[in-house]
Enzyme design. Structure first.
Site, PDB file in Angstrom:
ATOM      1  CG  ASN A  62      -0.481  -0.176   2.513  1.00 27.54           C
ATOM      2  OD1 ASN A  62       0.514  -0.856   2.706  1.00 27.54           O
ATOM      3  ND2 ASN A  62      -1.121   0.427   3.503  1.00 27.54           N
ATOM      4  CB  ALA A  66       0.109  14.491   2.568  1.00 28.01           C
ATOM      5  CB  CYS A  73      -5.485  -1.117  -1.452  1.00 30.97           C
ATOM      6  SG  CYS A  73      -6.752  -0.343  -0.452  1.00 30.97           S
ATOM      7  CD  GLU A  75      -5.617  -5.656  -1.046  1.00 32.07           C
ATOM      8  OE1 GLU A  75      -4.988  -4.575  -0.936  1.00 32.07           O
ATOM      9  OE2 GLU A  75      -6.403  -6.059  -0.182  1.00 32.07           O
ATOM     10  CB  CYS A 112     -10.995  -2.189   0.985  1.00 29.13           C
ATOM     11  SG  CYS A 112     -10.426  -1.565  -0.608  1.00 29.13           S
TER      12      CYS A 112
HETATM   13  N1  THU Z   1      -5.280  -1.280   2.729  1.00 28.64           N
HETATM   14  C1  THU Z   1      -4.791  -2.111   1.766  1.00 28.64           C
HETATM   15  O1  THU Z   1      -3.714  -1.892   1.211  1.00 28.64           O
HETATM   16  N2  THU Z   1      -5.522  -3.200   1.456  1.00 28.64           N
HETATM   17  C2  THU Z   1      -6.683  -3.558   2.068  1.00 28.64           C
HETATM   18  O2  THU Z   1      -7.306  -4.530   1.658  1.00 28.64           O
HETATM   19  C3  THU Z   1      -7.177  -2.806   3.222  1.00 28.64           C
HETATM   20  C4  THU Z   1      -6.554  -1.476   3.398  1.00 28.64           C
HETATM   21  C5  THU Z   1      -4.503  -0.114   3.084  1.00 28.64           C
HETATM   22  C6  THU Z   1      -5.070   1.200   2.607  1.00 28.64           C
HETATM   23  C7  THU Z   1      -4.451   2.151   3.597  1.00 28.64           C
HETATM   24  O3  THU Z   1      -3.141   2.474   3.148  1.00 28.64           O
HETATM   25  C8  THU Z   1      -4.315   1.328   4.878  1.00 28.64           C
HETATM   26  O4  THU Z   1      -4.389  -0.022   4.473  1.00 28.64           O
HETATM   27  C9  THU Z   1      -5.387   1.621   5.910  1.00 28.64           C
HETATM   28  O5  THU Z   1      -6.650   1.532   5.362  1.00 28.64           O
END
Ligand code: THU
Length: 161
Positions: A62, A66, A73, A75, A112
């Site tokens: 991820n 800012a 994310c 994925e 998510c």
């Molecule tokens: N995040 C991901 O990279 N993948 C997910 O499936 C859930 C959330 C990241 C997004 C953000 O950088 C941090 O986790 C908090 O939400």
């Protein structure tokens, strides 16, 4: 009026030795990728590793910003990179792992909604399921046979005609 049941099957894997060596390696890659996340705002570090049908492994973590919504994310970093570099090559499996700086998060991470939708687009196009391997930094793994299982009643290109 009638009730509609949409069953979802998730396999809980306590012992990673029950998975193939390729899958174990993919999980190790996704766990290592949490180290490379840029997540100074959330302190939540996510790693992803994709296995393509040509044997290539594409990784992501991820990336925050800012201006919060500008981040992405793990994925989607991984899957967009795979599609950009290997367009049209089928995705066989995606391993996703996470750890947190703030709490003792150590259970299988749940992608998510936006990532489920994005992954579904590729699964829909390739007409073959993408297996998901969800984990924390250690411990049990949830194996889900296809993205569609994580997104029932989904919206796809089919709906657009
Ligand atoms: N995040 C991901 O990279 N993948 C997910 O499936 C859930 C959330 C990241 C997004 C953000 O950088 C941090 O986790 C908090 O939400």
């Amino acid at each position: 009026m009638k009730q509609i049941q949409i069953p979802v099957q998730i396999t809980e894997v306590e012992d990673p030795a029950e998975l193939s060596s390729q899958e174990q390696e993919l999980i190790a890659f996704s766990r290592n990728m949490t180290e490379k996340a840029y997540a100074p705002y959330s302190g939540f570090f996510v790693g992803a590793a994709l296995l393509l049908e040509n044997g290539e492994i594409v990784k992501g973590s991820n990336q925050e910003n800012a201006a919060y919504p500008s981040g992405l994310c793990a994925e989607r970093v991984a899957v967009f990179s795979a599609s950009a570099n290997f367009p049209g090559v089928r995705i066989k499996t995606i391993a996703i792992s996470a750890r947190s700086q703030k709490n003792k998060f150590d259970h299988p991470v749940s992608p998510c909604g936006a990532c489920r939708q994005v992954l579904l687009e590729y699964e829909f196009n390739q007409k073959e399921p993408i297996r998901l391997l969800l984990s924390g930094i250690s411990g049990k793994i949830y194996m889900v046979e296809k993205v569609r299982d994580l997104l029932p009643l989904s919206f796809t290109a089919d709906d657009l005609g």
